[in-house]
Design an enzyme around this catalytic site. Structure first.
Site, short mmCIF file in Angstrom:
data_model
loop_
_atom_site.label_atom_id
_atom_site.label_comp_id
_atom_site.label_asym_id
_atom_site.label_seq_id
_atom_site.Cartn_x
_atom_site.Cartn_y
_atom_site.Cartn_z
N GLY A 16 0.43 -32.98 19.53
CA GLY A 16 0.41 -31.46 19.03
C GLY A 16 -1.45 -32.00 18.94
N VAL B 12 -13.05 -42.76 26.06
CA VAL B 12 -12.13 -43.34 26.84
C VAL B 12 -13.04 -43.43 28.15
CG1 VAL B 12 -9.69 -44.02 28.21
CG2 VAL B 12 -10.39 -43.07 25.77
N ASP C 182 -2.32 -34.06 11.07
CA ASP C 182 -1.05 -34.98 10.06
C ASP C 182 -1.46 -35.83 9.26
OD1 ASP C 182 -0.09 -32.98 11.07
OD2 ASP C 182 1.62 -33.77 12.17
N GLU D 97 -3.78 -24.89 -8.36
CA GLU D 97 -3.62 -24.27 -9.50
C GLU D 97 -2.18 -25.94 -9.60
OE1 GLU D 97 -5.86 -22.35 -9.10
OE2 GLU D 97 -6.98 -22.80 -10.34
O1 F6P Z 1 2.60 -32.79 14.36
C1 F6P Z 1 1.40 -31.27 14.07
C2 F6P Z 1 1.75 -30.65 13.66
O2 F6P Z 1 0.62 -29.30 13.78
C3 F6P Z 1 2.63 -30.72 12.51
O3 F6P Z 1 2.02 -30.33 11.44
C4 F6P Z 1 3.75 -29.20 12.93
O4 F6P Z 1 4.49 -29.18 11.90
C5 F6P Z 1 3.53 -29.39 14.49
O5 F6P Z 1 2.89 -29.64 14.67
C6 F6P Z 1 4.12 -27.63 14.94
O6 F6P Z 1 4.30 -28.35 16.04
P1 F6P Z 1 4.41 -26.78 17.47
O7 F6P Z 1 2.98 -26.29 17.72
O8 F6P Z 1 5.37 -27.62 18.62
O9 F6P Z 1 4.69 -25.32 16.21
#
Ligand code: F6P
Length: 319
Positions: free
Chosen positions: A12, A24, A128, A188
């Site tokens: 992702g 880099v 994440d 909450e």
């Molecule tokens: O790993 C990053 C993330 O955005 C997660 O939070 C989510 O579960 C997943 O990728 C979603 O993946 P995709 O973009 O392949 O639907």
């Protein structure tokens, strides 16, 4: 002696990946390496989608979200024959080292390539924050700020209408985005993949809130815990609290990277080249207590992640 280094982004996308690619490439060029970019992650590697990079290839990208190199998920890269094909293509270009920016899937790919003779360094890039060997991953801070902005907006309308708003956030199986956002937004209730969850306890909690005279509530919940639309329906039915569910989705992954993510990305990108120059390989880097760290990829993948339970506890106590 390493002469040619390639960089790719995989999995992702995450805000700050571009700042990292820039660091880099420029650190590599400054040290006299020939630098290459692989487009679209491991898929691009297999398609031989490799371009030579110069200083200008990474101009004007430090502030851009997403990844200019493109990214992809490629489960087939677990297959040794596919990995060997990747190595063949790298060797054809004379590329001896690869920097991969991504999450644990990216790290596994790098570990496999190391076993086949390529020097590799992994950099944690995912919203994440689920890489145990680093306190923070590139993209987490920006995504968190995006969530906070969305929840602040929701709070306005939710309180005006005396509603309960359930907000589902990303994180895969890691509760950090939910836990930090809960604390930052004064939610909450926070529910993450790591905390125990039962619909009954949520409904009981909201009933008590109503008895205390509270007429609106924000619940932040990690993805993959439950169906938030069903939960909203059940809350309305069982405690008469008008409820709406929102899934923030991919909106959380986009946007201009925060200063924190740009700084983190630049430090890590720069460090990856320093390490390759020193002959370090098959390693992944990160920050712990604001210091740059380096671990073997194999060790990093086995490290237990510290849980965000403390944040959830504080957040739930402060509601
Ligand atoms: O790993 C990053 C993330 O955005 C997660 O939070 C989510 O579960 C997943 O990728 C979603 O993946 P995709 O973009 O392949 O639907």
């Amino acid at each position: 002696m390493i002469k040619k280094i390639a960089v790719l982004t995989s999995g992702g996308d995450a805000p700050g990946m571009n700042a990292c690619v820039r660091a880099v490439v420029r650190s590599g060029l400054v040290r006299g390496f020939e630098m290459y970019g692989i487009r679209n992650g491991y898929r691009g590697l297999l398609e031989d989608n490799i371009v030579k990079m110069n200083r200008h290839s990474v101009s004007e990208i430090i502030n851009r979200g997403g990844t200019v190199l493109g990214t992809a998920r490629l489960p087939e890269f677990k297959n040794i024959e596919v990995q060997k094909k990747g190595v063949e293509i790298l060797k054809k270009h004379g590329i001896d080292a690869l920097v991969g920016i991504g999450g644990d899937g990216t790290y596994m790919g790098l570990a496999a390539l190391s076993r086949l003779g390529i020097n590799t360094i992994g950099i944690p890039g995912t919203i994440d924050n689920d890489i145990a060997s680093s306190d923070f991953t590139i993209g987490f801070d920006t995504a968190l700020n995006t969530i906070v902005e969305c929840v602040d907006r929701l709070r306005d309308t939710s309180s005006s209408h005396q509603r309960c708003s359930i907000v589902e956030v990303m994180g895969n199986r890691c509760g950090d985005l939910a836990a930090y956002a809960g604390l930052a937004c004064g939610a909450e209730m926070v529910i993450t993949s790591e905390t125990k969850f039962s619909k009954e306890s949520v409904i009981d909690f909201l009933k008590k809130q109503r008895e205390k005279g509270k007429n609106h509530a924000i619940i932040i919940i990690s993805e993959k815990v439950c169906d938030v639309y069903e939960l909203a329906h059940e809350i309305m039915y069982k405690c008469g609290f008008e409820t709406r569910a929102e899934i923030l989705g991919h909106m959380q992954r986009g946007g201009t990277p925060s200063a924190f993510d740009r700084v983190l990305a630049s430090r890590l990108g720069h460090y990856s080249i320093e390490l390759l120059q020193q002959g370090v390989s098959s390693s992944c880097i990160g920050i712990i207590d604001n210091k740059l760290t380096c671990n073997s990829i194999a060790d990093a993948l086995k490290m237990p992640r510290s849980s965000s339970e403390e944040f959830v506890k504080i957040s739930n106590e402060l509601e």
